[in-house]
Design a protein around this motif. Structure first.
Motif, mmCIF file in Angstrom:
data_model
loop_
_atom_site.group_PDB
_atom_site.id
_atom_site.type_symbol
_atom_site.label_atom_id
_atom_site.label_comp_id
_atom_site.label_asym_id
_atom_site.label_seq_id
_atom_site.Cartn_x
_atom_site.Cartn_y
_atom_site.Cartn_z
ATOM 1 N N LYS A 267 15.191 17.521 11.809
ATOM 2 C CA LYS A 267 13.877 17.104 12.289
ATOM 3 C C LYS A 267 13.840 17.201 13.811
ATOM 4 O O LYS A 267 14.715 16.683 14.502
ATOM 5 C CB LYS A 267 13.593 15.664 11.846
ATOM 6 N N GLY A 268 12.854 17.894 14.325
ATOM 7 C CA GLY A 268 12.718 18.064 15.772
ATOM 8 C C GLY A 268 13.210 19.403 16.282
ATOM 9 O O GLY A 268 12.931 19.759 17.440
ATOM 10 N N SER A 269 13.940 20.156 15.451
ATOM 11 C CA SER A 269 14.416 21.477 15.876
ATOM 12 C C SER A 269 13.232 22.397 16.162
ATOM 13 O O SER A 269 12.218 22.364 15.460
ATOM 14 C CB SER A 269 15.280 22.113 14.789
ATOM 15 N N LYS A 270 13.366 23.213 17.193
ATOM 16 C CA LYS A 270 12.336 24.192 17.527
ATOM 17 C C LYS A 270 12.687 25.530 16.870
ATOM 18 O O LYS A 270 13.852 25.931 16.828
ATOM 19 C CB LYS A 270 12.234 24.376 19.044
ATOM 20 N N VAL A 271 11.659 26.218 16.364
ATOM 21 C CA VAL A 271 11.891 27.486 15.682
ATOM 22 C C VAL A 271 10.882 28.538 16.127
ATOM 23 O O VAL A 271 9.714 28.234 16.394
ATOM 24 C CB VAL A 271 11.811 27.327 14.142
ATOM 25 N N ASN A 272 11.357 29.785 16.219
ATOM 26 C CA ASN A 272 10.481 30.917 16.512
ATOM 27 C C ASN A 272 9.652 31.253 15.276
ATOM 28 O O ASN A 272 10.181 31.280 14.159
ATOM 29 C CB ASN A 272 11.304 32.152 16.882
ATOM 30 N N LEU A 273 8.373 31.545 15.472
ATOM 31 C CA LEU A 273 7.491 31.886 14.354
ATOM 32 C C LEU A 273 6.743 33.190 14.644
ATOM 33 O O LEU A 273 6.265 33.403 15.763
ATOM 34 C CB LEU A 273 6.470 30.776 14.104
#
Length: 236
Positions: free
Chosen positions: A86-92
């Motif tokens: 929870k809170g991880s940033k991900v490329n979309l």
């Protein structure tokens, strides 16, 4: 198919190891939020590249500001999606349409392996990253000045060391605020998809060579027989 040009950075809202809901499928599910701008034209069943992994949208919230995806066991083995919290940033990035300019390179969203950041060094206003592959055999498909997708980001390889299975890229200033790589430090992992072109060429050569070797009348077989006959004559 994707281009490797990241559209948005989302935030992991929930990671469920065993999601028994209809949209979870009884396996791992990930809910990603803060991504309303790219969901306007996305429908259930569409593909979204998430840190370089092609995943299928299974659910939206009512306001369509977040979406859920299911993650298969094979995907967890190949990628580092299992490390998300929870809170991880991900490329979309949404799948391409026919009117999209291919500013990056052809990215399938089929991750080959993961790599570890071994070095992160500022270089002027850019950052030089060096990575080491977990599965060393994939270094054969990485070439200097060639394409590579790192967490779904299309980047240019600046250096390759085939002995150590390490390679480097340079992340320019503009891209540093557009992707998640600058948020990662040394020893962090990234998802790697090598350029498909190298794998296709290798396979075609392998198939062609096997066909010629197994055909006694092929040009290759005749050439080998000629060389062997010549060497035997020299030994007499």
């Amino acid at each position: 198919m994707f281009t490797g040009l990241i559209e948005h950075i989302g935030t992991v809202l929930e990671y469920i190891p065993i999601d028994s809901t209809s949209s979870g499928g009884g396996g791992v599910s990930i809910t990603i939020g803060d991504c309303a701008p790219i969901l306007v034209d996305v429908h259930l069943g569409d593909s979204i590249s998430t840190n370089g992994v092609c995943l299928t949208v299974t659910e939206f919230d009512q306001e369509k500001t977040q979406f859920k995806v299911g993650v298969a066991p094979e995907t967890l083995r190949r990628t580092d999606l299992g490390d998300l919290v929870k809170g991880s940033k991900v490329n979309l990035e949404r799948a391409v349409t026919s009117d999209v300019r291919l500013g990056g390179h052809v990215v399938q969203g089929h991750v080959d392996t993961i790599a570890t950041i071994t070095k992160r060094v500022p270089d002027g206003n850019a950052i030089n990253f060096t990575f080491e592959l977990r599965d060393k055999q994939y270094i054969s498909y990485i070439v200097e000045k060639g394409f590579i997708a790192i967490d779904g980001t299309s980047l240019t390889v600046t250096h390759v060391d085939h002995q150590t299975a390490q390679f480097s890229i340079m992340l320019i200033s503009y891209s540093q605020s557009k992707v998640v790589l600058p948020l990662k430090q040394e020893s962090s992992t990234v998802n790697i998809e090598v350029d498909l072109t190298g794998k296709l060429i290798e396979k075609q050569i392998e198939v062609n060579l096997n066909a010629q070797i197994n055909n006694k009348d092929s040009a290759l077989t005749r050439l080998i027989e000629s060389i062997v006959e010549k060497k035997l004559q020299e030994l007499k």
